[in-house]
Design a protein around this motif. Structure first.
Motif, PDB file in Angstrom:
ATOM      1  N   PRO A  17     103.444  77.905  96.639  1.00 26.05           N
ATOM      2  CA  PRO A  17     102.186  77.215  96.302  1.00 26.05           C
ATOM      3  C   PRO A  17     102.079  75.835  96.932  1.00 26.05           C
ATOM      4  N   GLU A  18     103.184  75.126  96.997  1.00 27.53           N
ATOM      5  CA  GLU A  18     103.145  73.781  97.569  1.00 27.53           C
ATOM      6  C   GLU A  18     102.765  73.831  99.058  1.00 27.53           C
ATOM      7  N   ALA A  19     103.376  74.762  99.773  1.00 18.92           N
ATOM      8  CA  ALA A  19     103.074  74.918 101.205  1.00 18.92           C
ATOM      9  C   ALA A  19     101.606  75.294 101.394  1.00 18.92           C
ATOM     10  N   LEU A  20     101.138  76.213 100.558  1.00 18.27           N
ATOM     11  CA  LEU A  20      99.755  76.671 100.670  1.00 18.27           C
ATOM     12  C   LEU A  20      98.775  75.518 100.398  1.00 18.27           C
ATOM     13  N   ARG A  21      99.089  74.704  99.379  1.00 17.65           N
ATOM     14  CA  ARG A  21      98.260  73.536  99.098  1.00 17.65           C
ATOM     15  C   ARG A  21      98.249  72.579 100.286  1.00 17.65           C
ATOM     16  N   ALA A  23      98.658  73.442 103.404  1.00 21.31           N
ATOM     17  CA  ALA A  23      97.834  74.051 104.458  1.00 21.31           C
ATOM     18  C   ALA A  23      96.351  73.763 104.210  1.00 21.31           C
ATOM     19  N   VAL A  24      95.940  73.865 102.945  1.00 19.21           N
ATOM     20  CA  VAL A  24      94.540  73.566 102.596  1.00 19.21           C
ATOM     21  C   VAL A  24      94.211  72.117 102.958  1.00 19.21           C
ATOM     22  N   ARG A  25      95.151  71.238 102.647  1.00 21.32           N
ATOM     23  CA  ARG A  25      94.943  69.816 102.956  1.00 21.32           C
ATOM     24  C   ARG A  25      94.861  69.583 104.469  1.00 21.32           C
ATOM     25  N   LEU A  26      95.716  70.268 105.232  1.00 22.38           N
ATOM     26  CA  LEU A  26      95.698  70.095 106.691  1.00 22.38           C
ATOM     27  C   LEU A  26      94.357  70.530 107.264  1.00 22.38           C
ATOM     28  N   VAL A  27      93.821  71.634 106.732  1.00 27.26           N
ATOM     29  CA  VAL A  27      92.515  72.097 107.206  1.00 27.26           C
ATOM     30  C   VAL A  27      91.454  71.047 106.870  1.00 27.26           C
ATOM     31  N   ARG A  28      91.514  70.527 105.655  1.00 32.66           N
ATOM     32  CA  ARG A  28      90.513  69.541 105.238  1.00 32.66           C
ATOM     33  C   ARG A  28      90.604  68.276 106.083  1.00 32.66           C
ATOM     34  N   GLU A  29      91.826  67.794 106.296  1.00 35.57           N
ATOM     35  CA  GLU A  29      91.974  66.489 106.944  1.00 35.57           C
ATOM     36  C   GLU A  29      91.983  66.537 108.460  1.00 35.57           C
ATOM     37  N   TYR A  30      92.444  67.628 109.028  1.00 33.40           N
ATOM     38  CA  TYR A  30      92.595  67.656 110.485  1.00 33.40           C
ATOM     39  C   TYR A  30      91.712  68.692 111.183  1.00 33.40           C
ATOM     40  N   ALA A  81      98.895  80.028  90.842  1.00 36.03           N
ATOM     41  CA  ALA A  81      99.342  78.640  90.984  1.00 36.03           C
ATOM     42  C   ALA A  81      98.271  77.787  91.660  1.00 36.03           C
ATOM     43  N   LEU A  82      97.516  78.425  92.537  1.00 36.47           N
ATOM     44  CA  LEU A  82      96.441  77.697  93.229  1.00 36.47           C
ATOM     45  C   LEU A  82      95.156  77.670  92.391  1.00 36.47           C
ATOM     46  N   GLY A  83      95.182  78.389  91.264  1.00 38.45           N
ATOM     47  CA  GLY A  83      94.020  78.426  90.379  1.00 38.45           C
ATOM     48  C   GLY A  83      92.848  79.205  90.951  1.00 38.45           C
ATOM     49  N   VAL A  84      93.127  80.226  91.779  1.00 40.66           N
ATOM     50  CA  VAL A  84      92.017  80.955  92.405  1.00 40.66           C
ATOM     51  C   VAL A  84      92.004  82.448  92.073  1.00 40.66           C
ATOM     52  N   LEU A  85      92.851  82.847  91.108  1.00 33.95           N
ATOM     53  CA  LEU A  85      92.918  84.283  90.803  1.00 33.95           C
ATOM     54  C   LEU A  85      91.785  84.695  89.861  1.00 33.95           C
ATOM     55  N   ASP A  86      90.572  84.741  90.417  1.00 32.91           N
ATOM     56  CA  ASP A  86      89.440  85.213  89.608  1.00 32.91           C
ATOM     57  C   ASP A  86      89.288  86.721  89.790  1.00 32.91           C
ATOM     58  N   ALA A  87      88.254  87.293  89.169  1.00 39.79           N
ATOM     59  CA  ALA A  87      88.086  88.754  89.210  1.00 39.79           C
ATOM     60  C   ALA A  87      87.907  89.247  90.643  1.00 39.79           C
ATOM     61  N   GLU A  88      87.202  88.457  91.453  1.00 35.06           N
ATOM     62  CA  GLU A  88      86.934  88.887  92.823  1.00 35.06           C
ATOM     63  C   GLU A  88      88.230  88.996  93.627  1.00 35.06           C
ATOM     64  N   LEU A  89      89.041  87.932  93.582  1.00 32.25           N
ATOM     65  CA  LEU A  89      90.292  87.949  94.341  1.00 32.25           C
ATOM     66  C   LEU A  89      91.246  89.003  93.778  1.00 32.25           C
ATOM     67  N   ARG A  90      91.286  89.124  92.480  1.00 34.08           N
ATOM     68  CA  ARG A  90      92.135  90.150  91.843  1.00 34.08           C
ATOM     69  C   ARG A  90      91.761  91.534  92.379  1.00 34.08           C
ATOM     70  N   GLY A  91      90.455  91.785  92.465  1.00 35.16           N
ATOM     71  CA  GLY A  91      89.973  93.073  92.966  1.00 35.16           C
ATOM     72  C   GLY A  91      90.382  93.289  94.420  1.00 35.16           C
ATOM     73  N   GLN A  92      90.263  92.229  95.216  1.00 31.45           N
ATOM     74  CA  GLN A  92      90.621  92.346  96.641  1.00 31.45           C
ATOM     75  C   GLN A  92      92.109  92.646  96.803  1.00 31.45           C
ATOM     76  N   LEU A  93      92.939  91.924  96.057  1.00 27.62           N
ATOM     77  CA  LEU A  93      94.390  92.130  96.174  1.00 27.62           C
ATOM     78  C   LEU A  93      94.776  93.515  95.649  1.00 27.62           C
ATOM     79  N   ASP A  94      94.223  93.894  94.516  1.00 25.06           N
ATOM     80  CA  ASP A  94      94.550  95.213  93.959  1.00 25.06           C
ATOM     81  C   ASP A  94      94.188  96.320  94.930  1.00 25.06           C
ATOM     82  N   ALA A 131      91.472  79.658  98.359  1.00 26.46           N
ATOM     83  CA  ALA A 131      91.943  78.292  98.089  1.00 26.46           C
ATOM     84  C   ALA A 131      91.115  77.267  98.855  1.00 26.46           C
ATOM     85  N   LEU A 132      90.725  77.586 100.073  1.00 29.89           N
ATOM     86  CA  LEU A 132      89.883  76.674 100.845  1.00 29.89           C
ATOM     87  C   LEU A 132      88.508  76.546 100.202  1.00 29.89           C
TER      88      LEU A 132
END
Ligand code: ASP
Ligand code: MG
Length: 360
Positions: A17-21, A23-30, A81-94, A131-132
């Motif tokens: 989760p830390e690495a993924l966070r 990565a999100v920051r790198l996209v935002r800032e750079y 951990a990223l707080g993004v596991l909503d029904a939509e993402l759950r459905g996609q992963l499943d 996450a983005l």
């Protein structure tokens, strides 16, 4: 040259989760819009998916279920951990994991392999895109299989450049600020999933850079850039600041494992600058690979190869080895899949030395 730029995140840069966070920051800032983010499977997911397939092949359904269970909960844990596991993402992963269980066992092994290992990239890209989005970035998700068109040689597919260019340009004609897609995967003419060879995500990023005529491709790594040698082996290595395309191809081909050897050529063709940047220290200069005249700093680069075989070839009657003989010798090496790393040729003594290792 277009205003596209590309970020590539390998497995290590999204491994927890830390690495993924980060990565999100790198996209935002750079990142600058339009940006294409090419992502690998998280951490060692591809290896885990390989173990899942193997267990299934061996008929060990319990081991297969354990492997897949671990893969599922790892990804759920990341999304949670990223707080993004909503029904939509759950459905996609499943849906992805259900596809792993459904893979048609009547099919040949290689297409089945590709159908399963590709799920790692599909899952990581779904989670990163979510996450983005949650970070407030205008994000779209692109299925690389709908644009990276290949032949039907599973596990090491060859890209159909014309088709890939046309499909990619069409799909990204009106881009979001950030589009997230997968490295490593593509599709055969019949639509089935192919892969470009293990560790092929750098190459995918270069394919996208080429067809989008991207100005730059940043590969985010856990190292400060390309070094003049492996610091675990050589003392006093330095960071390479600027590397001409030609030198980079040579370094990658002869084993500088920092980038996949196939990555450079599509970049050179399209004139895309490659930046190898540290995701730990994003402000650092990193390494630039581009149309430079010389290596900066101008230092020798070192590589050590293990498990090499020395082969001496000479004629029986002490006659010279002519070009004709040499081409025959090389033809045999090529047919055997042996990569000659170094060659020493003493024409007067009719002697030829090669150090060879088997090509993957
Ligand atoms: N996930 C794939 C692999 O591990 C592709 C990549 O990481 O480049 O081989
Ligand atoms: Mg990987």
């Amino acid at each position: 040259m277009s205003n596209w730029s590309i970020f590539k995140f390998g497995g290590a840069s999204v491994k927890d989760p830390e690495a993924l966070r980060n990565a999100v920051r790198l996209v935002r800032e750079y990142g600058t819009s339009p940006l294409l983010v090419v992502v690998s499977a998280m951490g060692k997911t591809t290896n885990a998916l390989e173990r899942f397939i193997q267990a299934r092949e061996l008929g060990d359904t319990a081991a297969a279920a354990t492997e897949l269970g671990a893969i599922k909960s790892f990804h759920d844990g990341m999304a949670e951990a990223l707080g993004v596991l909503d029904a939509e993402l759950r459905g996609q992963l499943d849906a992805l994991w259900a596809a792993a269980e459904r893979v048609d066992s009547a099919q040949a092994y290689n297409p089945r392999y590709d159908a399963v290992v590709s799920l790692g990239e599909l899952a990581s890209s779904r989670i990163l895109a979510a996450a983005l989005g949650a970070d407030g970035q205008h994000t779209a998700w692109l299925d690389a299989r709908s644009v990276v068109r290949t032949d039907a040689v599973y596990r090491r597919a060859t890209v159909d450049w014309a088709e890939t260019a046309a499909c990619t340009q069409r799909a990204l004609a009106v881009p979001a600020d950030v589009t997230v897609t997968q490295g490593f995967i593509g599709s055969a003419p019949d639509g089935s999933t192919t892969t470009l060879g293990r560790e092929g995500s750098d190459y995918s990023a270069a394919i996208f850079a080429n067809v989008l005529k991207a100005s730059s491709l940043s590969i985010w790594k856990d190292v400060p850039g390309m070094l003049s040698g492996d610091p675990k082996v050589f003392k006093g290595v330095v960071r390479l600041e600027q590397v001409p395309y030609r030198e980079a191809i040579e370094l990658a081909f002869y084993g500088a494992s920092i980038i996949h050897p196939k990555t450079i050529q599509p970049l050179e063709q399209g004139g895309t600058i490659l930046r190898i940047r540290s995701f730990v220290d994003p402000e650092a200069a990193g390494t630039e690979v581009g149309p430079f005249a010389a290596l900066t700093p101008e230092v020798p680069c070192w590589m050590r190869h293990e498990n090499q075989v020395l082969i001496e070839v000479s004629s029986r009657d002490l006659s010279f080895l002519s070009e004709g003989h040499l081409s025959e010798v090389y033809r045999i090496f090529a047919e055997e899949g042996l990569l000659v790393r170094l060659e020493e040729h003493h024409p007067g003594q009719a002697l030829q030395i090669g150090r060879a290792s088997r090509r993957e």
